[in-house]
Design an enzyme around this catalytic site. Structure first.
Site, PDB file in Angstrom:
ATOM      1  N   CYS A  76       0.894  80.152 -60.064  1.00  0.00           N
ATOM      2  CA  CYS A  76      -0.345  80.868 -59.744  1.00  0.00           C
ATOM      3  C   CYS A  76      -1.500  79.873 -59.775  1.00  0.00           C
ATOM      4  O   CYS A  76      -1.672  79.154 -60.758  1.00  0.00           O
ATOM      5  CB  CYS A  76      -0.570  81.973 -60.772  1.00  0.00           C
ATOM      6  SG  CYS A  76      -2.163  82.816 -60.582  1.00  0.00           S
ATOM      7  N   CYS A 102      -3.931  80.986 -62.860  1.00  0.00           N
ATOM      8  CA  CYS A 102      -3.583  80.892 -64.288  1.00  0.00           C
ATOM      9  C   CYS A 102      -2.421  79.960 -64.589  1.00  0.00           C
ATOM     10  O   CYS A 102      -2.128  79.704 -65.752  1.00  0.00           O
ATOM     11  CB  CYS A 102      -3.292  82.272 -64.860  1.00  0.00           C
ATOM     12  SG  CYS A 102      -1.648  82.919 -64.445  1.00  0.00           S
ATOM     13  N   CYS A 141      -0.283  88.453 -59.522  1.00  0.00           N
ATOM     14  CA  CYS A 141       0.255  87.704 -60.658  1.00  0.00           C
ATOM     15  C   CYS A 141       0.213  88.626 -61.875  1.00  0.00           C
ATOM     16  O   CYS A 141      -0.836  89.178 -62.198  1.00  0.00           O
ATOM     17  CB  CYS A 141      -0.593  86.461 -60.920  1.00  0.00           C
ATOM     18  SG  CYS A 141      -0.164  85.599 -62.453  1.00  0.00           S
ATOM     19  N   CYS A 174      -2.238  87.217 -64.844  1.00  0.00           N
ATOM     20  CA  CYS A 174      -3.709  87.218 -64.761  1.00  0.00           C
ATOM     21  C   CYS A 174      -4.266  88.276 -63.815  1.00  0.00           C
ATOM     22  O   CYS A 174      -5.493  88.416 -63.707  1.00  0.00           O
ATOM     23  CB  CYS A 174      -4.234  85.837 -64.381  1.00  0.00           C
ATOM     24  SG  CYS A 174      -4.001  85.393 -62.639  1.00  0.00           S
ATOM     25  N   CYS A 206       4.972  87.749 -48.763  1.00  0.00           N
ATOM     26  CA  CYS A 206       4.081  87.063 -47.831  1.00  0.00           C
ATOM     27  C   CYS A 206       2.856  86.596 -48.614  1.00  0.00           C
ATOM     28  O   CYS A 206       1.992  87.400 -48.953  1.00  0.00           O
ATOM     29  CB  CYS A 206       3.696  88.045 -46.726  1.00  0.00           C
ATOM     30  SG  CYS A 206       2.695  87.319 -45.427  1.00  0.00           S
TER      31      CYS A 206
END
Ligand code: FE
Length: 134
Positions: free
Chosen positions: A47, A50, A96, A99, A119
């Protein structure tokens, strides 16, 4: 609730304007504009907000969509799926889990073995290569 919670000002200060627009305002980068569309390096996609591990390069495939696409997340708990009816479409948003940042959308037209297409926006990802020194 996400494990990591930060103020909007904090996110703004720690992300580029383009990353902020995608990750925190659920924006979408232009197709074929992202740096990971044609990426083939072995590694783990984290991510960009984070650092959580989200996708393994082994699950990446050529979808022809113009966005980096994966047939599965690295771990079931890495992402959160949320129904999204914005822009007049019924879609599944992918966030995510750690976060809460927006990553992209999930579509049921992916390849075997899952039939799923995650995607993603390149701007929401950070590839950490498996190759030492790369
Ligand atoms: Fe995150």
């Amino acid at each position: 609730m996400p494990e990591i919670e930060r103020s909007d000002a904090d996110w703004r200060a720690n992300l580029s304007p383009e990353q902020y627009e995608v990750l925190r305002r659920a924006g979408t980068e232009r197709p074929w504009s992202g740096k990971y569309v044609n990426e083939h390096t072995d590694g783990t996609y984290h991510c960009a907000a984070c650092g959580a591990e989200l996708f393994d390069s082994t699950a990446k495939y050529e979808s022809g969509s113009g966005w980096p696409s994966f047939y599965e997340a690295k771990a079931a708990g890495a992402v959160e799926l949320v129904e999204d009816v914005s822009h007049g479409m019924a879609r599944t948003e992918v966030r995510c889990r750690r976060c809460g940042s927006h990553l992209g959308h999930l579509f049921p037209d992916g390849p075997a073995p899952t039939g799923q297409r995650f995607c993603m926006n390149s701007l929401a990802l950070d590839l950490v290569s498996d190759v030492p020194g790369d």
